[in-house]
Design an enzyme around this catalytic site. Structure first.
Site, PDB file in Angstrom:
ATOM      1  N   ASP A   4       0.838  -1.203   0.000  1.00 56.20           N
ATOM      2  CA  ASP A   4       0.000   0.000   0.000  1.00 56.20           C
ATOM      3  C   ASP A   4       0.872   1.252   0.000  1.00 56.20           C
ATOM      4  O   ASP A   4       1.967   1.248   0.572  1.00 56.20           O
ATOM      5  CB  ASP A   4      -0.907  -0.024   1.245  1.00 56.20           C
ATOM      6  CG  ASP A   4      -2.080   0.935   1.107  1.00 56.20           C
ATOM      7  OD1 ASP A   4      -2.325   1.443  -0.004  1.00 56.20           O
ATOM      8  OD2 ASP A   4      -2.752   1.182   2.121  1.00 56.20           O
ATOM      9  N   HIS A  56       2.631   3.466  -9.084  1.00 55.09           N
ATOM     10  CA  HIS A  56       2.513   2.024  -9.337  1.00 55.09           C
ATOM     11  C   HIS A  56       3.755   1.513 -10.065  1.00 55.09           C
ATOM     12  O   HIS A  56       4.222   0.413  -9.802  1.00 55.09           O
ATOM     13  CB  HIS A  56       1.246   1.711 -10.133  1.00 55.09           C
ATOM     14  CG  HIS A  56      -0.018   2.039  -9.382  1.00 55.09           C
ATOM     15  ND1 HIS A  56      -0.202   1.714  -8.057  1.00 55.09           N
ATOM     16  CD2 HIS A  56      -1.151   2.688  -9.757  1.00 55.09           C
ATOM     17  CE1 HIS A  56      -1.396   2.125  -7.662  1.00 55.09           C
ATOM     18  NE2 HIS A  56      -1.995   2.726  -8.671  1.00 55.09           N
ATOM     19  N   LEU A  75      11.778 -20.105  -5.125  1.00 51.88           N
ATOM     20  CA  LEU A  75      10.803 -19.258  -4.423  1.00 51.88           C
ATOM     21  C   LEU A  75       9.472 -19.387  -5.156  1.00 51.88           C
ATOM     22  O   LEU A  75       9.432 -19.327  -6.384  1.00 51.88           O
ATOM     23  CB  LEU A  75      11.268 -17.789  -4.471  1.00 51.88           C
ATOM     24  CG  LEU A  75      10.251 -16.748  -3.983  1.00 51.88           C
ATOM     25  CD1 LEU A  75      10.229 -16.684  -2.459  1.00 51.88           C
ATOM     26  CD2 LEU A  75      10.566 -15.358  -4.523  1.00 51.88           C
TER      27      LEU A  75
END
Ligand code: FPP
Length: 244
Positions: free
Chosen positions: A16, A33, A127
């Protein structure tokens, strides 16, 4: 790399603060963004280097469609371009990429790239990177309930067969350990309909840092805080220390 014992097996992040980061620089939210994408790259690298096997990122919630059209468009564009530009490197680094959420709502081009990236990286094991897109915790629980109801209606199970493991096996992230640590950047202290079931016993860590500023040092601060937590899972402190 072998991770020290207090390393979480699964970190989930609510990324956020992109919009505020851009606004502080008098730039459009989409600029934030794009800066957020760099922080995603840094976090993936940092998790790999620290031996954290699973990372789940909340990139787009079911509620984010309500944002202004230009912002939703810019995010879709960013996801599409990120899939084109990042997957080669993720694949070479041994990252298994997966998407959780109702991806049927996305444009076919985006959906196809998501499916292709999932298939291409399916055999990787360094991962697991789950990207939550058009995801909501209530949606996840509802779709699991719907699947169980269909299986019951088809005679493949009876209601008494339904227990927590059966339910969890129909949720997004089935087969992965639940998040040990949830990080939320950007200063808000809420879960915002993220992994409602899967976060039942997660340690929660909130930081004022805005997502584009989140880097390896910020991750380390969260991991150090996590390493000091006493996880009891409903037991007393004495009981859980005796089991450790
Ligand atoms: C929240 O910040 C962030 C988002 C809704 C989008 C997350 C997207 C990225 C980090 C871009 C890259 C992601 C991938 C997976 C390539 P906000 O806009 O709510 O910020 P605010 O609270 O300051 O308004």
């Amino acid at each position: 790399m072998t991770a020290p014992p207090a390393t979480p097996r699964h970190v989930a992040i609510i990324m956020d603060g992109n919009g505020r980061w851009a606004e502080r620089r008098h730039r459009p939210r989409a600029f934030g963004h794009r800066a957020g994408q760099k922080a995603v790259r840094a976090s993936v690298r940092a998790c790999r280097e620290r031996g954290i096997p699973t990372l789940t990122l909340f990139a787009f919630s079911s509620e984010n469609w309500q944002r202004p059209r230009e912002e939703v468009g810019a995010l879709m564009d960013l996801f599409l371009r990120a899939l084109d530009s990042e997957v080669d490197e993720l694949h070479s680094a041994g990252v298994r990429l997966d998407f959780i959420g109702d991806i049927g709502a996305f444009a076919p081009a985006l959906r196809e790239r998501m499916q292709a990236a999932t298939l291409r990286t399916a055999g990787n094991a360094t991962l697991t990177l789950n990207i939550a897109v058009n995801y909501g915790g209530r949606w996840d629980i509802t779709q699991a309930a719907r699947r169980l109801a269909s299986e019951a209606a088809a005679g493949r199970l009876v209601p008494d067969d339904i227990d927590e493991p059966t339910f969890a096996a129909r949720l997004a992230l089935a087969g992965l350990p639940p998040p040990d640590l949830l990080i939320r950047t950007g200063g808000e202290h809420r879960i915002s309909n993220f992994l409602l079931w899967q976060l039942a016993y997660a340690e929660l860590y909130f930081t004022e840092t805005l997502w584009p500023d989140f880097d390896a040092a910020a991750l380390d601060a969260a991991l150090e805080d996590y390493a000091r937590r006493e996880r009891r899972f409903g037991r007393t402190g004495n009981q859980s220390r005796a089991r450790a």
